[in-house]
Design an enzyme around this catalytic site. Structure first.
Site, PDB file in Angstrom:
ATOM      1  N   HIS A   1      13.313  20.030  20.898  1.00 53.05           N
ATOM      2  CA  HIS A   1      14.442  20.284  21.807  1.00 53.05           C
ATOM      3  C   HIS A   1      15.265  19.021  22.096  1.00 53.05           C
ATOM      4  O   HIS A   1      14.743  17.902  22.087  1.00 53.05           O
ATOM      5  CB  HIS A   1      13.917  20.850  23.134  1.00 53.05           C
ATOM      6  CG  HIS A   1      13.058  19.857  23.854  1.00 53.05           C
ATOM      7  ND1 HIS A   1      13.556  19.065  24.850  1.00 53.05           N
ATOM      8  CD2 HIS A   1      11.774  19.507  23.683  1.00 53.05           C
ATOM      9  CE1 HIS A   1      12.597  18.270  25.283  1.00 53.05           C
ATOM     10  NE2 HIS A   1      11.502  18.519  24.582  1.00 53.05           N
TER      11      HIS A   1
ATOM     12  N   ALA B   1       7.677   7.967   3.888  1.00 53.52           N
ATOM     13  CA  ALA B   1       6.831   9.162   3.981  1.00 53.52           C
ATOM     14  C   ALA B   1       5.630   8.924   4.898  1.00 53.52           C
ATOM     15  O   ALA B   1       5.036   7.841   4.895  1.00 53.52           O
ATOM     16  CB  ALA B   1       6.357   9.528   2.581  1.00 53.52           C
TER      17      ALA B   1
ATOM     18  N   LYS C   1       6.963   0.408  11.220  1.00 51.68           N
ATOM     19  CA  LYS C   1       7.521  -0.948  11.419  1.00 51.68           C
ATOM     20  C   LYS C   1       8.651  -1.184  10.413  1.00 51.68           C
ATOM     21  O   LYS C   1       8.599  -0.655   9.285  1.00 51.68           O
ATOM     22  CB  LYS C   1       6.452  -2.017  11.143  1.00 51.68           C
ATOM     23  CG  LYS C   1       5.207  -1.859  11.980  1.00 51.68           C
ATOM     24  CD  LYS C   1       5.296  -2.717  13.217  1.00 51.68           C
ATOM     25  CE  LYS C   1       3.969  -2.763  13.937  1.00 51.68           C
ATOM     26  NZ  LYS C   1       4.052  -2.770  15.359  1.00 51.68           N
TER      27      LYS C   1
ATOM     28  N   ARG D   1      12.118  -4.017   5.630  1.00 52.22           N
ATOM     29  CA  ARG D   1      13.206  -4.849   5.089  1.00 52.22           C
ATOM     30  C   ARG D   1      14.529  -4.149   5.348  1.00 52.22           C
ATOM     31  O   ARG D   1      14.569  -3.020   5.808  1.00 52.22           O
ATOM     32  CB  ARG D   1      13.008  -5.095   3.589  1.00 52.22           C
ATOM     33  CG  ARG D   1      13.012  -3.841   2.739  1.00 52.22           C
ATOM     34  CD  ARG D   1      12.949  -4.185   1.249  1.00 52.22           C
ATOM     35  NE  ARG D   1      13.151  -2.996   0.443  1.00 52.22           N
ATOM     36  CZ  ARG D   1      12.203  -2.162   0.087  1.00 52.22           C
ATOM     37  NH1 ARG D   1      10.954  -2.364   0.465  1.00 52.22           N
ATOM     38  NH2 ARG D   1      12.481  -1.099  -0.636  1.00 52.22           N
TER      39      ARG D   1
HETATM   40  C1  LIG Z   1      10.098   4.171   2.134  1.00 54.98           C
HETATM   41  C2  LIG Z   1       9.879   3.987   0.657  1.00 54.98           C
HETATM   42  C3  LIG Z   1      11.201   4.216  -0.042  1.00 54.98           C
HETATM   43  C4  LIG Z   1       9.378   2.561   0.547  1.00 54.98           C
HETATM   44  O1  LIG Z   1       9.404   2.134  -0.759  1.00 54.98           O
HETATM   45  P1  LIG Z   1       9.076   0.614  -1.141  1.00 54.98           P
HETATM   46  O2  LIG Z   1       9.228  -0.336  -0.021  1.00 54.98           O
HETATM   47  O3  LIG Z   1       9.885   0.369  -2.360  1.00 54.98           O
HETATM   48  O4  LIG Z   1       7.566   0.696  -1.378  1.00 54.98           O
HETATM   49  P2  LIG Z   1       6.684   0.126  -2.582  1.00 54.98           P
HETATM   50  O5  LIG Z   1       6.398   1.268  -3.492  1.00 54.98           O
HETATM   51  O6  LIG Z   1       7.305  -1.129  -3.142  1.00 54.98           O
HETATM   52  O7  LIG Z   1       5.363  -0.261  -1.810  1.00 54.98           O
HETATM   53  C5  LIG Z   1       5.218  -1.463  -1.075  1.00 54.98           C
HETATM   54  C6  LIG Z   1       3.939  -1.374  -0.251  1.00 54.98           C
HETATM   55  O8  LIG Z   1       4.165  -0.497   0.859  1.00 54.98           O
HETATM   56  C7  LIG Z   1       3.256   0.598   0.819  1.00 54.98           C
HETATM   57  N1  LIG Z   1       4.019   1.793   1.203  1.00 54.98           N
HETATM   58  C8  LIG Z   1       5.099   2.316   0.577  1.00 54.98           C
HETATM   59  N2  LIG Z   1       5.545   3.395   1.217  1.00 54.98           N
HETATM   60  C9  LIG Z   1       4.732   3.562   2.268  1.00 54.98           C
HETATM   61  C10 LIG Z   1       4.686   4.515   3.296  1.00 54.98           C
HETATM   62  N3  LIG Z   1       5.584   5.514   3.363  1.00 54.98           N
HETATM   63  N4  LIG Z   1       3.726   4.410   4.242  1.00 54.98           N
HETATM   64  C11 LIG Z   1       2.813   3.400   4.177  1.00 54.98           C
HETATM   65  N5  LIG Z   1       2.804   2.459   3.217  1.00 54.98           N
HETATM   66  C12 LIG Z   1       3.756   2.544   2.280  1.00 54.98           C
HETATM   67  C13 LIG Z   1       2.784   0.666  -0.619  1.00 54.98           C
HETATM   68  O9  LIG Z   1       1.517   1.278  -0.706  1.00 54.98           O
HETATM   69  C14 LIG Z   1       2.760  -0.779  -1.004  1.00 54.98           C
HETATM   70  O10 LIG Z   1       1.601  -1.374  -0.469  1.00 54.98           O
HETATM   71  P3  LIG Z   1       0.877  -2.628  -1.202  1.00 54.98           P
HETATM   72  O11 LIG Z   1       1.897  -3.748  -1.171  1.00 54.98           O
HETATM   73  O12 LIG Z   1      -0.321  -2.873  -0.345  1.00 54.98           O
HETATM   74  O13 LIG Z   1       0.566  -2.168  -2.569  1.00 54.98           O
HETATM   75  C15 LIG Z   1       8.866   4.966   0.026  1.00 54.98           C
HETATM   76  O14 LIG Z   1       7.584   4.566   0.138  1.00 54.98           O
HETATM   77  C16 LIG Z   1       8.906   6.348   0.647  1.00 54.98           C
HETATM   78  O15 LIG Z   1       8.264   6.637   1.629  1.00 54.98           O
HETATM   79  N6  LIG Z   1       9.653   7.229   0.010  1.00 54.98           N
HETATM   80  C17 LIG Z   1       9.854   8.581   0.445  1.00 54.98           C
HETATM   81  C18 LIG Z   1      11.147   8.983  -0.169  1.00 54.98           C
HETATM   82  C19 LIG Z   1      11.514  10.362   0.249  1.00 54.98           C
HETATM   83  O16 LIG Z   1      11.556  10.650   1.409  1.00 54.98           O
HETATM   84  N7  LIG Z   1      11.808  11.184  -0.728  1.00 54.98           N
HETATM   85  C20 LIG Z   1      12.143  12.530  -0.520  1.00 54.98           C
HETATM   86  C21 LIG Z   1      10.959  13.378  -0.854  1.00 54.98           C
HETATM   87  S1  LIG Z   1      11.099  15.038  -0.396  1.00 54.98           S
END
Ligand SMILES: CC(C)(COP(=O)(O)OP(=O)(O)OC[C@H]1O[C@@H](n2cnc3c(N)ncnc32)[C@H](O)[C@@H]1OP(=O)(O)O)[C@@H](O)C(=O)NCCC(=O)NCCS
Length: 221
Positions: free
Chosen positions: A144, A192, A212, A215
């Site tokens: 809500h 995610a 958190k 970047r």
């Molecule tokens: C947010 C996101 C883009 C981050 O990508 P990224 O920073 O390039 O992440 P990387 O693949 O380089 O991973 C870097 C580190 O963060 C961790 N990490 C990445 N995404 C994470 C998440 N969502 N939660 C917790 N840890 C995460 C990885 O395991 C990795 O850990 P390590 O250094 O210990 O190996 C991606 O993880 C994500 O969540 N994508 C979802 C995209 C989406 O919503 N798509 C639509 C689907 S319906």
């Protein structure tokens, strides 16, 4: 629903599957005009269950009638496609189709602006404002008094509790939970499965439990 045409800008197989599924669930029996801006394979590799015609961007007929869907759920791609196609289609931003699957619940006193798309299994509680071009993925729960600004996407299975304010072009990752009374700034991506317990600023990539800032979100630069 009477026979009609729905115009789709851009080409993305996942979004085409989602849109054709919702249109068919609403009893739509018309034709899809798909307008492409690049030379990716013209064919749709699966049976969408709807007749479609594919055109290149320079083949858009003058005075084209009807409503439009942006063929992407990614906020940056939505921005990019609108920016390109609005030069070819007058008033495009105000001609976006609002589409809610019949198996989605939308509570009272909600505002669904043009271009809002809601997948099946979504629950939208009362007093929610979904502004232009917002996409809500399957099974998401929107609590809500939430306000989601233009062209943001809430991916499948996310839960937003109450009194949350989300900026423009935000992407909330699948399965994320956002706790009450928090704010997420524009052009931010929440990864995610995150749990957002505090405000997250604009223009960042943030994830984890608790969520958190990791970047800056460079894609907008
Ligand atoms: C947010 C996101 C883009 C981050 O990508 P990224 O920073 O390039 O992440 P990387 O693949 O380089 O991973 C870097 C580190 O963060 C961790 N990490 C990445 N995404 C994470 C998440 N969502 N939660 C917790 N840890 C995460 C990885 O395991 C990795 O850990 P390590 O250094 O210990 O190996 C991606 O993880 C994500 O969540 N994508 C979802 C995209 C989406 O919503 N798509 C639509 C689907 S319906």
């Amino acid at each position: 629903m009477e026979q009609k045409v729905v115009n789709i800008i851009g080409f993305n197989g996942a979004s085409l599957a989602i849109y054709s599924d919702i249109l068919l669930s609403l009893g739509f029996e018309g034709v899809l005009n798909i307008f492409k801006n690049d030379d990716r394979e013209a064919g749709v590799e699966y049976d969408m269950g709807l007749e479609y015609r594919i055109f290149m961007i320079d083949e858009i007929p003058a005075g084209l009638q009807g409503e439009f869907l942006i063929c992407s759920n990614n906020p940056h791609t939505k921005y990019f496609l609108l920016d390109i196609f609005k030069k070819y289609i007058p008033g495009l931003e105000n001609r976006l189709m609002t589409l809610a699957h019949p198996n989605a619940y939308v509570g009272r006193k909600c505002e669904l602006h043009s271009g809002v798309v809601i997948e099946p299994g979504v629950t939208v509680s009362a007093y929610v404002n979904l502004r232009k071009g917002v996409f809500i993925g399957r099974g998401a729960t929107i609590g809500h008094h939430n306000d989601i600004d233009e062209f943001s996407t809430v991916n499948p299975g996310a839960t937003l509790t109450g009194n949350i304010k989300i900026g423009e072009y935000v992407q909330i990752g699948p399965g994320t939970t956002v706790v009450s009374r928090t704010t997420i700034g524009s052009k931010t991506v929440i990864g995610a499965g995150s749990v957002v317990t505090k405000d997250i600023p604009a223009g960042v990539i943030a994830y984890g439990n608790p969520c958190k800032v990791i970047r800056e979100n460079d894609i907008w630069k």
